[in-house]
Each structure stands twice: as structure tokens, then as C-alpha cells.
Write a protein that holds these residues in place. Structure first.
Motif, short mmCIF file in Angstrom:
data_model
loop_
_atom_site.label_atom_id
_atom_site.label_comp_id
_atom_site.label_asym_id
_atom_site.label_seq_id
_atom_site.Cartn_x
_atom_site.Cartn_y
_atom_site.Cartn_z
N ARG A 65 0.84 -1.19 0.00
CA ARG A 65 0.00 0.00 0.00
C ARG A 65 0.88 1.25 0.00
O ARG A 65 1.93 1.28 0.65
CB ARG A 65 -0.90 0.03 1.23
CG ARG A 65 -2.09 -0.93 1.19
CD ARG A 65 -1.75 -2.31 1.69
NE ARG A 65 -2.93 -3.17 1.77
CZ ARG A 65 -2.87 -4.49 1.89
NH1 ARG A 65 -1.70 -5.10 1.95
NH2 ARG A 65 -3.97 -5.21 1.97
N TYR A 68 -1.03 5.06 4.51
CA TYR A 68 -1.00 4.57 5.89
C TYR A 68 -2.44 4.30 6.33
O TYR A 68 -3.38 4.95 5.86
CB TYR A 68 -0.36 5.59 6.81
CG TYR A 68 1.11 5.83 6.52
CD1 TYR A 68 2.11 5.29 7.30
CD2 TYR A 68 1.49 6.61 5.41
CE1 TYR A 68 3.45 5.50 7.03
CE2 TYR A 68 2.82 6.83 5.12
CZ TYR A 68 3.79 6.27 5.93
OH TYR A 68 5.11 6.48 5.63
N LYS A 69 -2.59 3.37 7.26
CA LYS A 69 -3.93 3.00 7.70
C LYS A 69 -3.90 2.61 9.17
O LYS A 69 -3.03 1.85 9.61
CB LYS A 69 -4.44 1.83 6.85
CG LYS A 69 -5.87 1.39 7.15
CD LYS A 69 -6.26 0.24 6.21
CE LYS A 69 -7.69 -0.22 6.45
NZ LYS A 69 -8.05 -1.35 5.57
N VAL A 79 -4.08 -11.98 10.18
CA VAL A 79 -3.13 -11.12 9.48
C VAL A 79 -1.83 -11.88 9.29
O VAL A 79 -1.30 -12.46 10.24
CB VAL A 79 -2.86 -9.81 10.25
CG1 VAL A 79 -1.92 -8.90 9.46
CG2 VAL A 79 -4.17 -9.10 10.56
N TYR A 81 2.14 -11.55 7.72
CA TYR A 81 3.19 -10.68 7.20
C TYR A 81 4.53 -11.27 7.57
O TYR A 81 4.67 -11.95 8.59
CB TYR A 81 3.07 -9.26 7.76
CG TYR A 81 3.34 -9.12 9.24
CD1 TYR A 81 4.56 -8.64 9.69
CD2 TYR A 81 2.39 -9.48 10.18
CE1 TYR A 81 4.82 -8.51 11.04
CE2 TYR A 81 2.63 -9.35 11.53
CZ TYR A 81 3.85 -8.86 11.97
OH TYR A 81 4.10 -8.75 13.31
N LEU A 94 -4.62 -1.97 14.44
CA LEU A 94 -3.59 -2.27 13.45
C LEU A 94 -3.06 -0.96 12.87
O LEU A 94 -3.84 -0.08 12.48
CB LEU A 94 -4.18 -3.15 12.35
CG LEU A 94 -3.30 -3.60 11.18
CD1 LEU A 94 -3.77 -4.95 10.65
CD2 LEU A 94 -3.33 -2.59 10.03
N ALA A 96 -0.85 0.15 9.80
CA ALA A 96 -0.25 -0.32 8.54
C ALA A 96 0.47 0.83 7.85
O ALA A 96 -0.03 1.95 7.80
CB ALA A 96 -1.33 -0.89 7.63
N SER A 97 1.65 0.51 7.30
CA SER A 97 2.43 1.50 6.57
C SER A 97 2.87 0.90 5.23
O SER A 97 2.80 -0.32 5.04
CB SER A 97 3.66 1.91 7.38
OG SER A 97 4.68 0.94 7.25
N TYR A 102 1.13 -6.95 3.74
CA TYR A 102 0.49 -7.95 4.59
C TYR A 102 -0.77 -8.48 3.93
O TYR A 102 -1.33 -7.87 3.02
CB TYR A 102 0.17 -7.36 5.96
CG TYR A 102 -0.86 -6.25 5.96
CD1 TYR A 102 -2.22 -6.49 6.17
CD2 TYR A 102 -0.48 -4.92 5.71
CE1 TYR A 102 -3.15 -5.48 6.14
CE2 TYR A 102 -1.40 -3.90 5.69
CZ TYR A 102 -2.74 -4.18 5.92
OH TYR A 102 -3.68 -3.17 5.88
N TYR A 104 -4.66 -9.83 4.79
CA TYR A 104 -5.68 -9.68 5.84
C TYR A 104 -6.91 -10.50 5.46
O TYR A 104 -7.46 -10.33 4.38
CB TYR A 104 -6.05 -8.21 5.98
CG TYR A 104 -6.88 -7.86 7.20
CD1 TYR A 104 -6.28 -7.40 8.36
CD2 TYR A 104 -8.27 -8.00 7.19
CE1 TYR A 104 -7.03 -7.06 9.47
CE2 TYR A 104 -9.02 -7.69 8.29
CZ TYR A 104 -8.40 -7.21 9.44
OH TYR A 104 -9.15 -6.90 10.55
#
Length: 319
Positions: A65, A68-69, A79, A81, A94, A96-97, A102, A104
Motif C-alpha cells: 500500500r 498509511y492506515k 493477518v 506478514y 492495526l 499499517a504502513s 500484509y 488480511y
């Protein structure tokens, strides 16, 4: 052996297309209206509403991605990764960057919670006084999924609810306030302990190999002499993946038959041949972009792989 990218990069626009589909007929107009100059992009969503209106996918495959999330999760999910598999049984958060691809997977249909997405420009160093990627929850070595209690879930949710309210307001400085709410989530998250991964298996080994190859290939092609190779050694890759270098070497040997160093060297040699035949850069410039501090080191490396010097190879190949 020549490796190709196994993942694609998912942009913020593609993210909206994926989760909103036909419910958002004009993605470009939507983004143009919501991306103000000099503030990046930010948005917040209610997971229950996403499920009701969009029938969200039960699995989000490995992809890098570009945004960011932060997700507040209530429901059973999995998950995956690097070489880890995280089982979320109830409530979790979570972070995420773009650094960590990853996978999901939803394990039940009863999903609720909230998530926000934002670009790096939304939290610039000039605004928050910190480098976003240096924050522990967004570092490459971060265990970015945290188990939380019901009480903690409600504390996180209170922040998300303020985000929902603020983003719909016409307050002139609402994005400054939303930026503060995001930082509140981040600092709250950095106080938490990560969920422990479940036992590793062959799938984890395959996944670690995939992520290693993706990180390696992401650095190519070299398109100009100022583009320098950042990840050059097995230790560099192990650090990004959050595993011990010996573990990474063992996994790659099992899945590819080659050591970490052999794979890296093979890919650098492949790029060296391309640069020697397709550019007019001198040998010193090529050596520098490929991470060699001395031309002699590059020459020795090239001779080891081809039994000839870089200059001799160039003269033979260019007619």
C-alpha cells in the motif's frame, strides 16, 4: 534465476475503488474534493457501514500500500506478514504502513470498528515535529498489530467518533484537529503490547521469501545515477523484514535453493549487465549506483560472476 515482482502497489485511488466500487461513481472528483493543497489526504470509515453498503472483500491480498492506515478491529480476523501469522480473536488495533506488505483475512461476517487512511503528506515533519516512518508503530521492524481490551477498544473508538464528526464539519482548521486525533491514536498505540504470532509453518517460509523478493525487486530498475541501491546485504533485508539474518538465509535456502547473498548478488549482477549495455554511464557511476564504494570492488564482483571485467563485457556486447 530472474525474479519478478510478486506484488503490486495499491494507491489511495485504487483503495477507494476497491472498497467503494459503484457506491462512489467518480473517484477522481471525490479525491480532488477531499485532497486540499499542502495537507495530503485523510479519510475515516465505519467498518460496519462498509460491510453493509459495499460487501467488503473477505481477504485483502499481499500488496504494498502507498498509504498509511489505522484500523480499530472488532471481530475474528487473520493477518499474515513476513514470517508471522497473527490471529485476532476479538478486539485489536492495526497500524499499517507502506513498508510492510500484509495479507488480511476476515474469519467471520460479524465485523465492526473503524479505520482511517492517510498519505504521508498529511503528517509531515513540519506539522508533527517527528518523522512518520521513525515512529515505532510505523517502523519496518514494528509488530504493528496490538491486542486490546474492551475498555481500550472504547477509548480508541472515542477518538474515531470525534474524527467522524470533525470530517463532516465546516470548521476552517478541521484538518489540523484531525491530524491531532491521528497522533493521539499513534501515541495510544505505542503504549500497547503486540499480539504474539502463532507457530510458524511452511506457508510462513514461502511468505517471507515472497516479501524478500518484493523488497529486492522494488529497488530496480536503476534509472538515473542518483538512484542508489539502499538494501545491499542480507542484514539489510533481515532488518526490514524483522527476522534474524540466519533465519532469512535458512528460509531462502529451503525455498529457492540459494542463500540470501547469492540471490542479492545475482540480481545486482543482472542489473549491472543492463546498465553496461543500455547506458553510457562510466564504470564508476554504475558501481556507485549499485552500492559499491570502490570501482575495484565492483570490478571484482563482476569478474566473479562473468569471468571478465565490466569494461571488457561492455566492449563485447556493444557492437
Amino acid at each position: 534465476m530472474i525474479f519478478t515482482n510478486t506484488m503490486s502497489s495499491i494507491t489511495i485511488k485504487e483503495f477507494y475503488q476497491d472498497i467503494l466500487g459503484d457506491t462512489c461513481p467518480d473517484i477522481n472528483q471525490f479525491l480532488n474534493e477531499n485532497i486540499n493543497k499542502d495537507i495530503g489526504h485523510f479519510n475515516v470509515f465505519d467498518i460496519s457501514e462498509i460491510y453493509r453498503s459495499c460487501k467488503s472483500k473477505t481477504e485483502m491480498p499481499y500488496n504494498r500500500r502507498t498509504y498509511y492506515k489505522i484500523s480499530l478491529i472488532n471481530g475474528k480476523n487473520k493477518v499474515e506478514y513476513a514470517d508471522k501469522t497473527i490471529q485476532i480473536e476479538d478486539c485489536a488495533v492495526l497500524f499499517a504502513s507502506p513498508k510492510i506488505p500484509y495479507n488480511y483475512t476476515h474469519l467471520c461476517t460479524d465485523q465492526s470498528g473503524h479505520f482511517c487512511v492517510f498519505t504521508k503528506d498529511f503528517l509531515p515533519t513540519t506539522k508533527i515535529g517527528l518523522e512518520l516512518d521513525n515512529l515505532p508503530v510505523f517502523s519496518a521492524n514494528s509488530d504493528f498489530i496490538f491486542q486490546i481490551t474492551t475498555e481500550q477498544y472504547h477509548q480508541f473508538e472515542a477518538i474515531f467518533l470525534k474524527m467522524h464528526e470533525e470530517i463532516k464539519s465546516d470548521y476552517l482548521y478541521k484538518y489540523d484537529l484531525l491530524r491531532n486525533y491521528v497522533m493521539e491514536l499513534i501515541h495510544f498505540g505505542q503504549k500497547l503490547k503486540p499480539i504474539q504470532p502463532i507457530e510458524n509453518n511452511k506457508t510462513a517460509a514461502s511468505r517471507a521469501t515472497t516479501l524478500f523478493i518484493e523488497l529486492l525487486e522494488r529497488q530496480f530498475p536503476i534509472e538515473n545515477i542518483s538512484q542508489l541501491l539502499q538494501l545491499k546485504t542480507p542484514a539489510d533485508f533481515a532488518g526490514i523484514l524483522g527476522v534474524h539474518v540466519n533465519h532469512l538465509n535458512r528460509v531462502l535456502k529451503e525455498t529457492t535453493g540459494k542463500t540470501t547473498g547469492e540471490i542479492i548478488g545475482s540480481r545486482i549482477f543482472q542489473e549491472a549487465k543492463i546498465l553496461l549495455t543500455q547506458t553510457q554511464w562510466n564504470i564508476s557511476e554504475i558501481a556507485f549506483t549499485l552500492g559499491f564504494e570502490e570501482v575495484a570492488h565492483f570490478s571484482n564482483f563482476f569478474k566473479k560472476h562473468s569471468q571478465q571485467s565490466p569494461q571488457h563485457y561492455r566492449e563485447l556486447m556493444i557492437v
